[in-house]
Design a protein around this motif. Structure first.
Motif, PDB file in Angstrom:
ATOM      1  N   ALA A   1      -2.171 -18.756   5.762  1.00 52.43           N
ATOM      2  CA  ALA A   1      -3.064 -17.727   6.292  1.00 52.43           C
ATOM      3  C   ALA A   1      -3.571 -16.830   5.172  1.00 52.43           C
ATOM      4  O   ALA A   1      -2.908 -16.670   4.142  1.00 52.43           O
ATOM      5  CB  ALA A   1      -2.340 -16.889   7.347  1.00 52.43           C
ATOM      6  N   GLU A   2      -4.739 -16.252   5.401  1.00 53.61           N
ATOM      7  CA  GLU A   2      -5.318 -15.236   4.515  1.00 53.61           C
ATOM      8  C   GLU A   2      -5.558 -13.990   5.354  1.00 53.61           C
ATOM      9  O   GLU A   2      -6.041 -14.089   6.492  1.00 53.61           O
ATOM     10  CB  GLU A   2      -6.643 -15.704   3.905  1.00 53.61           C
ATOM     11  N   PHE A   3      -5.218 -12.847   4.801  1.00 53.47           N
ATOM     12  CA  PHE A   3      -5.252 -11.572   5.518  1.00 53.47           C
ATOM     13  C   PHE A   3      -5.929 -10.544   4.631  1.00 53.47           C
ATOM     14  O   PHE A   3      -5.714 -10.546   3.418  1.00 53.47           O
ATOM     15  CB  PHE A   3      -3.796 -11.166   5.799  1.00 53.47           C
ATOM     16  N   ARG A   4      -6.751  -9.704   5.215  1.00 51.92           N
ATOM     17  CA  ARG A   4      -7.306  -8.559   4.475  1.00 51.92           C
ATOM     18  C   ARG A   4      -7.028  -7.309   5.294  1.00 51.92           C
ATOM     19  O   ARG A   4      -7.309  -7.261   6.489  1.00 51.92           O
ATOM     20  CB  ARG A   4      -8.794  -8.704   4.239  1.00 51.92           C
ATOM     21  N   GLY A   5      -6.480  -6.305   4.615  1.00 55.64           N
ATOM     22  CA  GLY A   5      -6.157  -5.048   5.284  1.00 55.64           C
ATOM     23  C   GLY A   5      -6.820  -3.870   4.616  1.00 55.64           C
ATOM     24  O   GLY A   5      -6.954  -3.833   3.392  1.00 55.64           O
ATOM     25  N   GLY A   6      -7.230  -2.927   5.428  1.00 56.64           N
ATOM     26  CA  GLY A   6      -7.744  -1.658   4.934  1.00 56.64           C
ATOM     27  C   GLY A   6      -6.709  -0.582   5.208  1.00 56.64           C
ATOM     28  O   GLY A   6      -6.119  -0.540   6.288  1.00 56.64           O
ATOM     29  N   SER A   7      -6.459   0.270   4.238  1.00 58.19           N
ATOM     30  CA  SER A   7      -5.404   1.278   4.377  1.00 58.19           C
ATOM     31  C   SER A   7      -5.978   2.689   4.363  1.00 58.19           C
ATOM     32  O   SER A   7      -7.086   2.923   3.872  1.00 58.19           O
ATOM     33  CB  SER A   7      -4.384   1.141   3.243  1.00 58.19           C
ATOM     34  N   ARG A   8      -5.166   3.604   4.861  1.00 57.12           N
ATOM     35  CA  ARG A   8      -5.510   5.030   4.831  1.00 57.12           C
ATOM     36  C   ARG A   8      -4.228   5.802   4.536  1.00 57.12           C
ATOM     37  O   ARG A   8      -3.229   5.678   5.245  1.00 57.12           O
ATOM     38  CB  ARG A   8      -6.085   5.461   6.171  1.00 57.12           C
ATOM     39  N   SER A   9      -4.250   6.595   3.469  1.00 58.46           N
ATOM     40  CA  SER A   9      -3.078   7.389   3.096  1.00 58.46           C
ATOM     41  C   SER A   9      -3.053   8.696   3.866  1.00 58.46           C
ATOM     42  O   SER A   9      -4.097   9.288   4.145  1.00 58.46           O
ATOM     43  CB  SER A   9      -3.085   7.689   1.588  1.00 58.46           C
ATOM     44  N   ARG A  10      -1.840   9.116   4.178  1.00 61.92           N
ATOM     45  CA  ARG A  10      -1.627  10.380   4.869  1.00 61.92           C
ATOM     46  C   ARG A  10      -1.124  11.408   3.861  1.00 61.92           C
ATOM     47  O   ARG A  10      -0.910  11.083   2.709  1.00 61.92           O
ATOM     48  CB  ARG A  10      -0.642  10.158   6.009  1.00 61.92           C
ATOM     49  N   LYS A  11      -0.895  12.605   4.321  1.00 61.00           N
ATOM     50  CA  LYS A  11      -0.447  13.673   3.412  1.00 61.00           C
ATOM     51  C   LYS A  11       1.051  13.618   3.130  1.00 61.00           C
ATOM     52  O   LYS A  11       1.515  14.189   2.161  1.00 61.00           O
ATOM     53  CB  LYS A  11      -0.838  15.036   3.980  1.00 61.00           C
ATOM     54  N   GLU A  12       1.814  12.923   3.957  1.00 59.53           N
ATOM     55  CA  GLU A  12       3.262  12.833   3.755  1.00 59.53           C
ATOM     56  C   GLU A  12       3.582  11.897   2.589  1.00 59.53           C
ATOM     57  O   GLU A  12       2.795  11.049   2.227  1.00 59.53           O
ATOM     58  CB  GLU A  12       3.953  12.287   5.019  1.00 59.53           C
TER      59      GLU A  12
ATOM     60  N   CYS B   1       0.812  -1.221   0.000  1.00 59.96           N
ATOM     61  CA  CYS B   1       0.000   0.000   0.000  1.00 59.96           C
ATOM     62  C   CYS B   1       0.843   1.267   0.000  1.00 59.96           C
ATOM     63  O   CYS B   1       0.312   2.353  -0.247  1.00 59.96           O
ATOM     64  CB  CYS B   1      -1.042  -0.006   1.118  1.00 59.96           C
ATOM     65  N   ASN B   2       2.134   1.158   0.190  1.00 63.90           N
ATOM     66  CA  ASN B   2       3.005   2.326   0.126  1.00 63.90           C
ATOM     67  C   ASN B   2       3.714   2.463  -1.221  1.00 63.90           C
ATOM     68  O   ASN B   2       4.555   3.341  -1.390  1.00 63.90           O
ATOM     69  CB  ASN B   2       4.026   2.295   1.264  1.00 63.90           C
ATOM     70  N   THR B   3       3.367   1.626  -2.204  1.00 62.13           N
ATOM     71  CA  THR B   3       4.033   1.671  -3.508  1.00 62.13           C
ATOM     72  C   THR B   3       3.625   2.858  -4.365  1.00 62.13           C
ATOM     73  O   THR B   3       4.271   3.142  -5.376  1.00 62.13           O
ATOM     74  CB  THR B   3       3.747   0.388  -4.326  1.00 62.13           C
ATOM     75  N   HIS B   4       2.576   3.572  -3.976  1.00 61.76           N
ATOM     76  CA  HIS B   4       2.094   4.693  -4.793  1.00 61.76           C
ATOM     77  C   HIS B   4       2.707   6.029  -4.386  1.00 61.76           C
ATOM     78  O   HIS B   4       2.436   7.042  -5.018  1.00 61.76           O
ATOM     79  CB  HIS B   4       0.571   4.765  -4.729  1.00 61.76           C
ATOM     80  N   GLY B   5       3.506   6.017  -3.309  1.00 60.31           N
ATOM     81  CA  GLY B   5       4.244   7.217  -2.937  1.00 60.31           C
ATOM     82  C   GLY B   5       3.741   7.945  -1.713  1.00 60.31           C
ATOM     83  O   GLY B   5       4.512   8.641  -1.055  1.00 60.31           O
ATOM     84  N   ASP B   6       2.462   7.815  -1.381  1.00 61.79           N
ATOM     85  CA  ASP B   6       1.953   8.457  -0.169  1.00 61.79           C
ATOM     86  C   ASP B   6       2.199   7.554   1.022  1.00 61.79           C
ATOM     87  O   ASP B   6       2.036   6.324   0.930  1.00 61.79           O
ATOM     88  CB  ASP B   6       0.440   8.703  -0.284  1.00 61.79           C
ATOM     89  N   VAL B   7       2.573   8.140   2.165  1.00 57.26           N
ATOM     90  CA  VAL B   7       2.692   7.365   3.390  1.00 57.26           C
ATOM     91  C   VAL B   7       1.303   6.813   3.693  1.00 57.26           C
ATOM     92  O   VAL B   7       0.326   7.556   3.781  1.00 57.26           O
ATOM     93  CB  VAL B   7       3.210   8.231   4.560  1.00 57.26           C
TER      94      VAL B   7
ATOM     95  N   SER C   1      -8.338   5.785   0.874  1.00 62.83           N
ATOM     96  CA  SER C   1      -8.469   4.444   1.460  1.00 62.83           C
ATOM     97  C   SER C   1      -8.196   3.363   0.424  1.00 62.83           C
ATOM     98  O   SER C   1      -8.273   3.603  -0.778  1.00 62.83           O
ATOM     99  CB  SER C   1      -9.877   4.265   2.035  1.00 62.83           C
ATOM    100  N   GLY C   2      -7.910   2.164   0.913  1.00 56.76           N
ATOM    101  CA  GLY C   2      -7.676   1.032   0.027  1.00 56.76           C
ATOM    102  C   GLY C   2      -7.969  -0.276   0.725  1.00 56.76           C
ATOM    103  O   GLY C   2      -8.067  -0.332   1.958  1.00 56.76           O
TER     104      GLY C   2
END
Length: 173
Positions: A127-138, A71-77, A110-111
């Motif tokens: 194992a199977e994992f699902r995560g929800g993300s939230r990007s910050r301004k940094e 989730c950090n591959t797009h550049g936003d923290v 979000s993602g």
């Protein structure tokens, strides 16, 4: 930076340089692409519980780390907003585990990401994992590192591009 694959690689290298948890546990980033990451870790004897199987916290940690890199591959923290794990099968000391994280969708800041943890080389799902993300301004990279041709921003180690484990973007459930 106009090349999404290059941005993903540089973001992963920058994160790994400061990721003491991943380094101390021997995690390796074996593949990186926009919205995707593959991490490997060998289970050590201190990672098993009283039943002789992998402690769920270490399985969650590996999956969560792959999620973080993807989730950090797009550049936003980007940080975790939620996470859920299902333990499917036991793993034991000496097992090499591979966590493959795949972006399912991004909307606004979000993602949603799915991560499958498999044992190498048999491919059994652990194992199977699902995560929800939230990007910050940094940003993950400073401005100078995002400019093409900036030799000071060139990474020293290098991570493999485009995960080549053959995992599809379809859920394995």
């Amino acid at each position: 930076m106009s090349d999404p694959a290059e941005l993903a690689r540089r973001c992963a290298e920058t994160m790994y340089a400061d990721d003491k948890v991943a380094q101390d546990l021997g995690m390796e980033v074996t593949g990186i692409a926009p919205g995707r990451a593959v991490l490997r870790m060998t289970l050590t004897p201190v990672m098993v519980n009283g039943h002789g199987i992998a402690h769920g916290g270490y399985l969650f940690l590996l999956a969560d780390s792959a999620f973080a890199y993807a989730c950090n591959t797009h550049g936003d923290v980007t940080v975790a907003a939620s996470a859920d794990v299902v333990f499917v099968a036991p793993a034991r000391a000496g097992d090499v585990l591979e966590a493959t994280a795949v972006e399912r969708t991004r909307y606004g800041r979000s993602g949603v990401y799915d991560v499958t943890v498999r044992r190498v080389p048999d491919g059994d799902v652990i194992a199977e994992f699902r995560g929800g993300s939230r990007s910050r301004k940094e940003r993950v990279l400073d401005e100078a590192a995002e400019q093409p041709g900036d030799e000071a921003a060139e990474p020293s180690g290098g991570l493999p591009a485009d995960p080549s484990d053959g995992a599809s973007a379809e859920p394995s459930r």
